[in-house]
Motif scaffolding. Sequence first.
Motif, PDB file in Angstrom:
ATOM      1  N   ASN A 169     -30.373 -12.213  25.826  1.00  0.00           N
ATOM      2  CA  ASN A 169     -31.609 -11.731  25.217  1.00  0.00           C
ATOM      3  C   ASN A 169     -31.358 -10.394  24.522  1.00  0.00           C
ATOM      4  O   ASN A 169     -30.225  -9.927  24.418  1.00  0.00           O
ATOM      5  CB  ASN A 169     -32.702 -11.589  26.288  1.00  0.00           C
ATOM      6  CG  ASN A 169     -32.201 -10.821  27.509  1.00  0.00           C
ATOM      7  OD1 ASN A 169     -31.485  -9.840  27.386  1.00  0.00           O
ATOM      8  ND2 ASN A 169     -32.576 -11.296  28.694  1.00  0.00           N
ATOM      9  N   SER A 170     -32.430  -9.796  24.059  1.00  0.00           N
ATOM     10  CA  SER A 170     -32.308  -8.535  23.319  1.00  0.00           C
ATOM     11  C   SER A 170     -31.747  -7.411  24.188  1.00  0.00           C
ATOM     12  O   SER A 170     -31.048  -6.518  23.685  1.00  0.00           O
ATOM     13  CB  SER A 170     -33.686  -8.127  22.771  1.00  0.00           C
ATOM     14  OG  SER A 170     -34.629  -8.009  23.838  1.00  0.00           O
ATOM     15  N   GLN A 171     -32.028  -7.449  25.486  1.00  0.00           N
ATOM     16  CA  GLN A 171     -31.507  -6.410  26.374  1.00  0.00           C
ATOM     17  C   GLN A 171     -30.002  -6.556  26.605  1.00  0.00           C
ATOM     18  O   GLN A 171     -29.284  -5.564  26.757  1.00  0.00           O
ATOM     19  CB  GLN A 171     -32.244  -6.457  27.716  1.00  0.00           C
ATOM     20  CG  GLN A 171     -33.725  -6.108  27.609  1.00  0.00           C
ATOM     21  CD  GLN A 171     -34.424  -6.173  28.953  1.00  0.00           C
ATOM     22  OE1 GLN A 171     -33.888  -6.724  29.918  1.00  0.00           O
ATOM     23  NE2 GLN A 171     -35.625  -5.611  29.020  1.00  0.00           N
ATOM     24  N   SER A 172     -29.515  -7.794  26.638  1.00  0.00           N
ATOM     25  CA  SER A 172     -28.089  -8.009  26.913  1.00  0.00           C
ATOM     26  C   SER A 172     -27.206  -7.707  25.704  1.00  0.00           C
ATOM     27  O   SER A 172     -25.997  -7.507  25.856  1.00  0.00           O
ATOM     28  CB  SER A 172     -27.861  -9.458  27.366  1.00  0.00           C
ATOM     29  OG  SER A 172     -28.262 -10.368  26.364  1.00  0.00           O
ATOM     30  N   ILE A 173     -27.806  -7.677  24.496  1.00  0.00           N
ATOM     31  CA  ILE A 173     -27.017  -7.426  23.292  1.00  0.00           C
ATOM     32  C   ILE A 173     -26.356  -6.050  23.323  1.00  0.00           C
ATOM     33  O   ILE A 173     -25.302  -5.836  22.725  1.00  0.00           O
ATOM     34  CB  ILE A 173     -27.904  -7.571  22.039  1.00  0.00           C
ATOM     35  CG1 ILE A 173     -28.451  -8.999  21.940  1.00  0.00           C
ATOM     36  CG2 ILE A 173     -27.132  -7.231  20.777  1.00  0.00           C
ATOM     37  CD1 ILE A 173     -27.381 -10.059  21.831  1.00  0.00           C
ATOM     38  N   VAL A 194     -32.253 -30.533  40.615  1.00  0.00           N
ATOM     39  CA  VAL A 194     -31.321 -30.053  39.587  1.00  0.00           C
ATOM     40  C   VAL A 194     -32.074 -29.445  38.410  1.00  0.00           C
ATOM     41  O   VAL A 194     -31.677 -28.422  37.851  1.00  0.00           O
ATOM     42  CB  VAL A 194     -30.423 -31.213  39.100  1.00  0.00           C
ATOM     43  CG1 VAL A 194     -29.611 -30.783  37.887  1.00  0.00           C
ATOM     44  CG2 VAL A 194     -29.495 -31.667  40.216  1.00  0.00           C
ATOM     45  N   GLN A 195     -33.205 -30.071  38.043  1.00  0.00           N
ATOM     46  CA  GLN A 195     -33.963 -29.561  36.903  1.00  0.00           C
ATOM     47  C   GLN A 195     -34.476 -28.147  37.144  1.00  0.00           C
ATOM     48  O   GLN A 195     -34.572 -27.332  36.221  1.00  0.00           O
ATOM     49  CB  GLN A 195     -35.142 -30.509  36.583  1.00  0.00           C
ATOM     50  CG  GLN A 195     -36.257 -30.534  37.603  1.00  0.00           C
ATOM     51  CD  GLN A 195     -35.953 -31.393  38.816  1.00  0.00           C
ATOM     52  OE1 GLN A 195     -34.865 -31.982  38.911  1.00  0.00           O
ATOM     53  NE2 GLN A 195     -36.892 -31.486  39.736  1.00  0.00           N
ATOM     54  N   ALA A 216     -31.796 -21.399  32.185  1.00  0.00           N
ATOM     55  CA  ALA A 216     -32.320 -21.207  30.831  1.00  0.00           C
ATOM     56  C   ALA A 216     -33.128 -19.912  30.725  1.00  0.00           C
ATOM     57  O   ALA A 216     -33.102 -19.231  29.700  1.00  0.00           O
ATOM     58  CB  ALA A 216     -33.178 -22.402  30.439  1.00  0.00           C
ATOM     59  N   LYS A 217     -33.807 -19.562  31.784  1.00  0.00           N
ATOM     60  CA  LYS A 217     -34.641 -18.363  31.759  1.00  0.00           C
ATOM     61  C   LYS A 217     -33.825 -17.085  31.925  1.00  0.00           C
ATOM     62  O   LYS A 217     -34.174 -16.037  31.370  1.00  0.00           O
ATOM     63  CB  LYS A 217     -35.712 -18.426  32.852  1.00  0.00           C
ATOM     64  CG  LYS A 217     -36.812 -19.448  32.590  1.00  0.00           C
ATOM     65  CD  LYS A 217     -37.839 -19.405  33.699  1.00  0.00           C
ATOM     66  CE  LYS A 217     -38.989 -20.373  33.427  1.00  0.00           C
ATOM     67  NZ  LYS A 217     -39.996 -20.364  34.519  1.00  0.00           N
TER      68      LYS A 217
END
Length: 264
Positions: free
Chosen positions: A59-63, A45-46, A53-54
């Motif tokens: 992130n800046s591209q998705s904005i 699961v981890q 999370a990664k």
Amino acid sequence: MEMKVSNKTFAAKRLKITGIIVLLALIYLVCSLILNFQTSSFLSVQTGLIWLAKNFIPNSQSIQYWQDIAYQLFRTFLVAVSSTTVAAGGALFLAILGAKNTALNRNASWIIRGFASLLRNIPCVGWAMILLFSFKQNDFTGFLALFFLSLGFLTRAFMETIEDFGSEKIQALQATGANYLQVVFQAVLPEVATALISWILYMIENSIRDATLVGLLTGTGIGFLFDLYFKSLRYGAAGLVVTAIIILVVAIELVSNYIERCIQ
């Protein structure tokens, strides 16, 4: 003597809890064998959380997609609110005719109860799949799917709320010379108005959540946008969609709680 009774009671409760746990474990085991669950995945699961999370954190591209996301989120919000409010009007009419203490005809009351139960027991996804054959993929299909589900749910909720008003109060009003319309519009509805508004606000919150799922099937709104980004491997943008949905749902809940406090 009392100590022995308490010990027996405690032992019986513990036996029941143990039996329930064993039963649930057996149900899971049977389901996992039939469906071939990969139970070993629990041990990793981890790894899945690290991958989320990664990749799914905006992130800046998705904005750069925020305008499209905001627009589709607004469309989803409008579909959810409009379908619920229209359904609330129809539900109130049906509830007045179907509630035991305000029904004009007992047979009509049973018919309305059955109709409402049928509508609300079909999930919104089921309604969307049924309506797709006639109305194709568009916002109106999503509107109808949410409308029918909301109509069934609110009708039953309104009926139960109106029935809590009590037949004795209605009979007392009729004894003073009040007619049917006066009893309903000047006594029953003002008394239960706060509860009815609370049900409508609750249903709007649910409709917003369901509208996201319905959008996956109808090819509209924020649900379609999430599906598009996810399938095109734009995980950051998909994560931004999820974040926007969470913000909207939390904001609607806060507004609903504020309105309920004001009208109480």
